[in-house]
Design an enzyme around this catalytic site. Structure first.
Site, PDB file in Angstrom:
ATOM      1  CG  ASP A  93      87.864  15.759  72.257  1.00  0.00           C
ATOM      2  OD1 ASP A  93      88.090  16.813  72.558  1.00  0.00           O
ATOM      3  OD2 ASP A  93      86.501  15.786  72.551  1.00  0.00           O
ATOM      4  CG  ASP A 113      84.906  13.001  69.647  1.00  0.00           C
ATOM      5  OD1 ASP A 113      85.520  14.438  68.410  1.00  0.00           O
ATOM      6  OD2 ASP A 113      84.479  13.182  70.588  1.00  0.00           O
ATOM      7  CG  ASP A 158      80.641  15.236  68.677  1.00  0.00           C
ATOM      8  OD1 ASP A 158      80.209  15.483  67.736  1.00  0.00           O
ATOM      9  OD2 ASP A 158      80.576  15.372  69.236  1.00  0.00           O
TER      10      ASP A 158
END
Length: 637
Positions: free
Chosen positions: A504, A506, A508
């Site tokens: 992803d 983002d 994380d």
């Protein structure tokens, strides 16, 4: 008959006029990557390294102790040294000043004259001429015989004859080259201070006493690299984020058959090996015979000491055992090294292996005899590594028995592709089952395999092999890729030509990506060096107006919205799992449309230090790094 006629016409159309002769430096401009590796950021910086190597060659010969490199405000670069200065006298054969011949002709220079340079990093005689050919403008100023001699060039062609432009003291000698890279050749002409800083620091460590100053006139940055301790300071600097198990490094230098062998060794309490090899100050990232010779000697010396002192019984320590926690710098200076390619990444001289082996075995054995407490700590660490290796072997056998119940011995979660040709196949390592499901449905089943990960992978920087091989996600990864790790690593068993990390966009996702990069750097480094590892760039936004548009950053979003006008529909993707199979295919997986970043390692010492600092046990070092880099961070809310 039709094929025969076409062939006949093709033969007729290929005549003497099709044979092109590239005069002078035209070949460099026509195929620049042959000489500097690429025309990207890497190749741009290689121009500076070529000039730096020339100055360092003077230093290795004892003729130079100061090099000054300046990134000028106008985008040009100046490299100054206090060496002997390029000869400016009339060349006996070409009847032109030697300076002009060195700059305007390939394979011309003092490196081919054994009396001029005993050892050299720039062996092909193309360095300064390549810089001239790939520069809009270059100026050479030579201090020699009490005068300053000057000549300027445009894309490698002299603008005027060599002329005297000033006077200096008789003992003031040296060369100053200023060049402006050609922006029609390079994708970027912006020099990166930090990239140059890394190389200059290495060179200064490798040449004890040499002073290199790097200045950026635009930003005011200035760094001076000067190390009287040489390799001893280098190995301590590489280990600075780790816990050394002995304060005094093993250090030796000796000359045999005109080959100078110098090494510094220091072990740390970690599990990773970091062995850096250099030939005539050139970083041989792919190793070579000097590295092989050193590894053989280290394994032999530690085994001999262990047997002599009853620290091992029947089973000998392996190379992996003795190199656990090793940080070593091996530097050789060779009169006539044989490198693989102009970019010089691997040494091929077969005789160097024996020379390095002999010198290193003798020196390490002598050090152990003179420093028993250090020797015992090093051997004890190797013995502990042997025990862990045997335990890990049992864990691997257990993994193999478990995987035997999967189809073809492969992980059950792996959605394999039908192609059995590695060069045509890709493995997507995907974050989460949801994204894995979309990727499986949207992929090209013939060439694309999907391996979804559950949760965050193990941080291998803090784990030994037993823990690593007991981790299901890591063992699935090892099994799917096929090459193995450690002693079992075999590049011929690679199942996929491209291994693509797809997480992803983002925080994380970035963390998972970093954990995976740590694993690959520590346990499958050859995949990175061979160009097999990639990172997929997934979009952050989907914009709907006059069709569908995907953008990959906030900045791109603003530009696209401004271009499309009002009433646009914007969807932000928080994760790959939010995309349906069609969206994931067309944005991130379709080879015709996707963006991939190839993972490379420009400098192993810096990469090792960053992984140790960010992923290791030193919390304070990590805090300092985060504080230093905080201004550069992009906050994802």
């Amino acid at each position: 008959m039709v094929e025969d006629k076409n062939k006949e016409e093709a033969v007729k159309s290929y005549g003497s006029g099709n044979i092109k002769v590239l005069e002078g430096l035209e070949g460099v401009r026509h195929r620049p990557a042959m000489y500097i590796g690429s025309t990207s950021k890497q190749g741009l910086h290689h121009l500076v390294y070529e000039l730096l190597d020339n100055s360092v060659d003077e230093a290795m010969g004892g003729h130079c102790d100061t090099i000054v490199v300046t990134l000028n405000k106008d985008g040009s670069v100046t490299v100054w040294d206090n060496g002997r200065g390029i000869p400016v006298e009339q060349h006996p054969v070409y009847k032109r000043p030697a300076l002009e011949i060195a700059v305007t002709r390939l394979h011309a220079g003092g490196k081919f004259d054994k009396g001029s340079y005993a050892v050299s990093g720039g062996l092909h005689g193309v360095g300064i001429s390549v810089v001239a050919a790939l520069s809009k403008h270059m100026r050479a100023m030579v201090r020699r015989n009490g005068s300053v001699h000057q000549q300027e060039y445009k894309i490698g062609k002299p603008l005027y004859d060599v002329k005297v432009v000033g006077k200096v003291e008789k003992n003031d000698t040296g060369t100053e080259i200023t060049f402006m890279p050609d922006d029609t050749i390079f994708s970027t002409v912006n020099f990166d201070f930090s990239v140059l800083e890394t190389r200059f620091r290495e060179v200064a460590f490798l040449n004890k006493g040499l002073k290199i100053t790097l200045t950026d006139e635009g930003t005011g940055k200035k760094e001076v690299f000067h190390y009287e301790g040489g390799l001893i300071e280098f190995v301590k600097w590489v280990n600075r984020s780790k816990e050394a198990i002995h304060a005094k490094p093993i250090y030796f230098t000796k000359t045999d058959s005109k080959v100078v062998v110098e090494a510094a060794v220091q072990y740390n309490s970690g599990y990773q090996e970091n062995l850096l090899g250099f030939v005539n100050t050139i970083n041989t990232v792919e190793g070579g015979t000097h590295v092989v010779g050193f590894k053989t000697a280290l394994t032999r010396a530690i085994n001999d000491y262990a047997k002599k002192n009853n620290m091992i019984k029947d089973e000998a320590l392996t190379g992996d055992d003795v190199r656990e926690g090793l940080t070593a710098i091996i530097s050789v200076k060779v009169p006539e090294p044989q490198f693989e390619g102009q970019t010089k990444t691997k040494l091929g001289n077969s005789e160097i292996k024996g020379i390095v082996d002999s010198i290193s075995t003798s020196a390490i054995t002598e050090f152990f005899e003179e420093n028993p407490p250090i020797a015992k700590r090093i051997v004890t660490k190797a013995v502990e590594a042997q025990k862990a290796r045997n335990a890990a072997k049992k864990a691997r056998e257990l993994v193999r028995r478990k995987s035997a119940f999967s189809v073809g011995g492969l992980p059950g979660k792996l959605k394999d592709c039908s192609s059995k040709k590695a060069e045509n196949s890709e493995l997507f390592i995907v974050e989460g089952d949801s994204a894995g499901g979309s990727a499986t449905q949207g992929r090209n089943r013939e060439t694309q395999a999907i391996l979804p990960l559950k949760g965050k992978p193990l941080n291998v920087e803090k784990a030994n092999q037993i823990k690593i091989l007991s981790n299901e996600e890591i063992t699935n990864l090892i099994t799917a890729i096929g090459v193995g790790i450690g002693e079992q690593f075999n590049m011929e068993n690679l199942r996929y030509g491209k291994i693509i990390i797809m997480t992803d966009a983002d925080v994380d996702g970035a963390h998972i990506r970093t954990l995976l990069l740590t694993f690959f750097f520590r346990f499958m480094r050859p995949l990175i060096d061979n160009g097999n590892l990639y990172i997929a760039v997934s979009p952050l936004f989907r914009i709907k107006k006059k069709g569908i548009h995907y953008v990959y950053s906030e900045e791109e979003l603003k530009k696209m919205v401004a271009k499309l006008g009002d009433n646009v529909s914007v969807q932000r993707f928080k994760g790959l799992g939010e995309m349906n199979p069609e969206q994931l295919w067309e944005t991130t997986m379709d080879p015709k449309e996707r963006l991939l970043k190839k993972v490379t390692v420009e400098d192993a010492a810096i990469a090792d230090e960053v992984f140790s600092r960010l992923m290791g046990d030193d919390v304070e070092a990590r805090r300092q790094f985060i504080a230093m880099k905080a201004k550069e961070a992009i906050i994802d809310i």
